[in-house]
Design an enzyme around this catalytic site. Structure first.
Site, PDB file in Angstrom:
ATOM      1  N   LYS A 195     -12.371   1.035 -18.687  1.00 18.50           N
ATOM      2  CA  LYS A 195     -12.719   2.396 -18.248  1.00 18.50           C
ATOM      3  C   LYS A 195     -11.816   3.378 -18.974  1.00 18.50           C
ATOM      4  O   LYS A 195     -10.602   3.380 -18.791  1.00 18.50           O
ATOM      5  CB  LYS A 195     -12.552   2.525 -16.742  1.00 18.50           C
ATOM      6  CG  LYS A 195     -12.955   3.884 -16.190  1.00 18.50           C
ATOM      7  CD  LYS A 195     -12.828   3.886 -14.667  1.00 18.50           C
ATOM      8  CE  LYS A 195     -13.219   5.228 -14.072  1.00 18.50           C
ATOM      9  NZ  LYS A 195     -13.101   5.232 -12.599  1.00 18.50           N
ATOM     10  N   LYS A 248     -17.164   1.655 -19.422  1.00 22.83           N
ATOM     11  CA  LYS A 248     -17.460   3.025 -18.998  1.00 22.83           C
ATOM     12  C   LYS A 248     -16.603   3.990 -19.802  1.00 22.83           C
ATOM     13  O   LYS A 248     -15.390   3.771 -19.888  1.00 22.83           O
ATOM     14  CB  LYS A 248     -17.160   3.160 -17.499  1.00 22.83           C
ATOM     15  CG  LYS A 248     -17.452   4.522 -16.905  1.00 22.83           C
ATOM     16  CD  LYS A 248     -17.106   4.539 -15.410  1.00 22.83           C
ATOM     17  CE  LYS A 248     -17.409   5.897 -14.804  1.00 22.83           C
ATOM     18  NZ  LYS A 248     -17.052   5.954 -13.367  1.00 22.83           N
TER      19      LYS A 248
END
Length: 325
Positions: A195, A248
């Site tokens: 992330k 992400k």
């Protein structure tokens, strides 16, 4: 002609020929639809920066779920918007917190739906960070204790998958241990293992009311310039017991998705985040692009990069497009 060359166009000369040799397909089953559940009553509030996406109170959540189920979407990802916030994000792990109640509602009324619980603290803390804050710093190990409590409470509410998104070191190991000790040995962990600290999250922070009240998240989310670091993070999560791995954001990190697919032997999930959604919606509303073609090309590109599953706010739109094909 005296030159020699290959005739690649032979396999492109008709729609049926192109379909015959197509390498990647998007299926409705690949889509995970994020939903924002808010405490309160009679709430269906459109998020201004995300046209078509709403915050729903529990008494109106059925409207959204009826459509999701009718479209054939098999899984949803739940985020919560509590009425009260505090320094420790207590509502994240409250037995009757908004996500816990949302899970119970969906599992009772749509029992076959796979419910994924986002396991983080930022939506519930008064400071907007993903853990315990002391003297302006987010503490790693102290945050793990609260994340474990959150994961266990979500599993107790009936979540099918726990998806921790905080990027604390050791968060998968701690949550796996906590779930196992609480008797949830069969509950998988879908780790936000890769992330990045990204500007593409902007609209989400409006949707989830989770903007940090000071500083940023660069001390725990990853530097967008780094590639090898992603492999180190992912390998740690796999060793600690992750069952899925999320990358992400999506579009700017397709190279990372391919790295994960090549290196790891577990399902790879890509999160087509709010900023990516909003850019397409804004351009389409201005008549600058063909939204349907852009969305399908984008999602197929994510599959081509190696994603097995796609978290996307376009899930309902994409499901409708796939049904029409």
């Amino acid at each position: 002609m005296s030159i020699e060359f290959k005739r690649h166009r032979r396999l492109r000369q008709s729609a049926n020929m192109r379909a015959l040799v197509r390498e990647n397909y998007l299926h409705i089953e690949d889509l995970i639809y994020p939903i924002f559940v808010a405490e309160g009553e009679n709430i269906k509030k459109e998020i201004s920066s995300m046209p078509g996406i709403y915050n729903f109170s529990l008494d109106r959540l059925g409207e959204e779920m009826d459509e999701v189920q009718s479209l054939g979407i098999k899984s949803v990802l739940l985020f919560g918007l509590p009425l009260e916030k505090d320094e420790c994000g207590t509502q994240a792990f409250h037995d009757h917190g908004i996500v816990q109640e949302g899970i119970r509602f969906i599992k009772k009324n749509y029992p076959d739906m796979v419910v994924i619980a986002d396991t983080c603290l930022c939506e519930y803390t008064s400071h907007g960070h993903c853990g315990v804050v002391e003297e302006g710093k987010v503490l790693n190990d102290e945050s793990l204790e609260l994340l474990v409590k959150t994961a266990v409470s979500q599993a107790e509410a009936g979540a099918d998958i726990i998806a921790p998104s905080n990027m604390m070191d050791g968060f998968v190991a701690a949550i796996r241990k906590g779930l196992d000790e609480a008797g949830f040995l069969e509950t998988p962990i879908m780790s936000y293992g890769v992330k990045y600290s990204s500007a593409f999250y902007g609209p989400f922070r409006e949707a989830a009311d989770s903007t940090p009240q000071f500083g940023d998240r660069k001390a725990y989310q990853m530097d967008p310039a780094n590639r090898l670091e992603a492999l180190r993070e992912a390998e740690s999560d796999v060793a600690e017991g992750a069952d899925f791995l999320i990358v992400k954001p999506g579009l700017p990190y397709l190279d990372i998705v391919r790295d994960m697919k090549n290196a790891l032997k577990l399902p790879i999930v890509i999160y087509n985040v709010s900023g990516e959604y909003s850019m397409v919606k804004a351009a389409a509303q201005n008549g600058w692009i063909d939204e349907e073609k852009i969305v399908m090309e984008m999602l197929v590109g994510m599959k081509r990069a190696g994603a097995d599953l796609i978290m996307t706010y376009f899930a309902k739109d994409a499901a409708k497009m796939l049904r029409e094909q």
